[in-house]
Scaffold this motif. Structure first.
Motif, mmCIF file in Angstrom:
data_model
loop_
_atom_site.group_PDB
_atom_site.id
_atom_site.type_symbol
_atom_site.label_atom_id
_atom_site.label_comp_id
_atom_site.label_asym_id
_atom_site.label_seq_id
_atom_site.Cartn_x
_atom_site.Cartn_y
_atom_site.Cartn_z
ATOM 1 N N LYS A 38 0.835 -1.203 0.000
ATOM 2 C CA LYS A 38 0.000 0.000 0.000
ATOM 3 C C LYS A 38 0.865 1.245 0.000
ATOM 4 O O LYS A 38 1.781 1.379 0.795
ATOM 5 N N LEU A 39 0.537 2.145 -0.908
ATOM 6 C CA LEU A 39 1.215 3.422 -1.023
ATOM 7 C C LEU A 39 0.275 4.498 -0.515
ATOM 8 O O LEU A 39 -0.863 4.602 -0.984
ATOM 9 N N ASN A 40 0.705 5.285 0.442
ATOM 10 C CA ASN A 40 -0.088 6.375 0.995
ATOM 11 C C ASN A 40 0.364 7.681 0.363
ATOM 12 O O ASN A 40 1.556 7.983 0.339
ATOM 13 N N ILE A 41 -0.590 8.442 -0.132
ATOM 14 C CA ILE A 41 -0.308 9.773 -0.666
ATOM 15 C C ILE A 41 -1.234 10.726 0.077
ATOM 16 O O ILE A 41 -2.455 10.646 -0.051
ATOM 17 N N THR A 42 -0.640 11.606 0.884
ATOM 18 C CA THR A 42 -1.432 12.502 1.723
ATOM 19 C C THR A 42 -1.146 13.957 1.385
ATOM 20 O O THR A 42 -0.180 14.272 0.693
ATOM 21 N N ASN A 43 -2.001 14.833 1.903
ATOM 22 C CA ASN A 43 -1.887 16.278 1.695
ATOM 23 C C ASN A 43 -1.999 16.632 0.210
ATOM 24 O O ASN A 43 -1.190 17.369 -0.333
ATOM 25 N N ILE A 44 -3.032 16.099 -0.426
ATOM 26 C CA ILE A 44 -3.200 16.267 -1.877
ATOM 27 C C ILE A 44 -4.257 17.308 -2.227
ATOM 28 O O ILE A 44 -4.773 17.308 -3.344
ATOM 29 N N SER A 48 -4.510 18.003 -8.680
ATOM 30 C CA SER A 48 -5.700 17.704 -9.479
ATOM 31 C C SER A 48 -5.695 16.286 -10.047
ATOM 32 O O SER A 48 -6.753 15.726 -10.317
ATOM 33 N N LYS A 49 -4.513 15.702 -10.223
ATOM 34 C CA LYS A 49 -4.419 14.369 -10.814
ATOM 35 C C LYS A 49 -3.113 13.723 -10.385
ATOM 36 O O LYS A 49 -2.087 14.390 -10.301
ATOM 37 N N ILE A 50 -3.171 12.417 -10.119
ATOM 38 C CA ILE A 50 -1.983 11.633 -9.788
ATOM 39 C C ILE A 50 -1.960 10.424 -10.702
ATOM 40 O O ILE A 50 -2.975 9.749 -10.871
ATOM 41 N N GLU A 51 -0.800 10.170 -11.296
ATOM 42 C CA GLU A 51 -0.630 9.007 -12.173
ATOM 43 C C GLU A 51 0.601 8.230 -11.740
ATOM 44 O O GLU A 51 1.567 8.818 -11.258
ATOM 45 N N ALA A 68 -11.134 13.121 -0.728
ATOM 46 C CA ALA A 68 -10.456 13.319 0.553
ATOM 47 C C ALA A 68 -9.090 13.941 0.297
ATOM 48 O O ALA A 68 -8.685 14.112 -0.861
ATOM 49 N N ASN A 69 -8.386 14.250 1.360
ATOM 50 C CA ASN A 69 -7.072 14.866 1.252
ATOM 51 C C ASN A 69 -5.963 13.823 1.166
ATOM 52 O O ASN A 69 -4.794 14.151 1.268
ATOM 53 N N GLU A 70 -6.337 12.562 0.989
ATOM 54 C CA GLU A 70 -5.352 11.490 0.865
ATOM 55 C C GLU A 70 -5.942 10.331 0.070
ATOM 56 O O GLU A 70 -7.151 10.195 -0.037
ATOM 57 N N ILE A 71 -5.045 9.541 -0.504
ATOM 58 C CA ILE A 71 -5.462 8.301 -1.150
ATOM 59 C C ILE A 71 -4.510 7.193 -0.713
ATOM 60 O O ILE A 71 -3.340 7.444 -0.411
ATOM 61 N N ILE A 72 -5.034 5.987 -0.683
ATOM 62 C CA ILE A 72 -4.220 4.807 -0.398
ATOM 63 C C ILE A 72 -4.303 3.931 -1.632
ATOM 64 O O ILE A 72 -5.390 3.522 -2.045
#
Length: 102
Positions: A38-44, A48-51, A68-72
């Motif tokens: 699992k990769l956590n990406i927070t404070n997003i 506008s887009k993550i690839e 939300a302000n984060e994705i897992i």
């Protein structure tokens, strides 16, 4: 060579590759690195887009319209190797290298 045929030193300035450069594009956090499942990406909030791209440039996953302000990101379906996280904010792009382990 100069006008007399003598060899002279010179410097060729190279531009930035963009990879790993901080262009103030989203102050997001990516952890852990290396990634196992699992990769956590927070404070997003500004992103506008993550690839996610593999090392040969193939797009693996894409995320946008965050609620939300984060994705897992579940990475259990990906093979071990080096990947790049590309984030976009107001036309700016930032790339960050991550390593996926199995």
């Amino acid at each position: 060579f100069d006008d007399l045929g003598d060899c002279t030193d010179f410097l060729i300035p190279l531009g930035s590759s963009g990879i790993g450069d901080d262009l103030s594009v989203g102050k997001y956090n990516i952890y852990p690195n290396p990634v196992e499942n699992k990769l956590n990406i927070t404070n997003i909030d500004d992103v506008s887009k993550i690839e996610i791209y593999n090392v040969i440039g193939g797009k693996i996953k894409s995320f946008e319209n965050f609620s939300a302000n984060e994705i897992i990101v579940n990475t259990s379906d990906l093979t071990s190797g080096i990947y790049f996280i590309r984030s976009m904010t107001d036309g700016n792009i930032k790339m960050q290298k991550v390593t996926f382990l199995k």
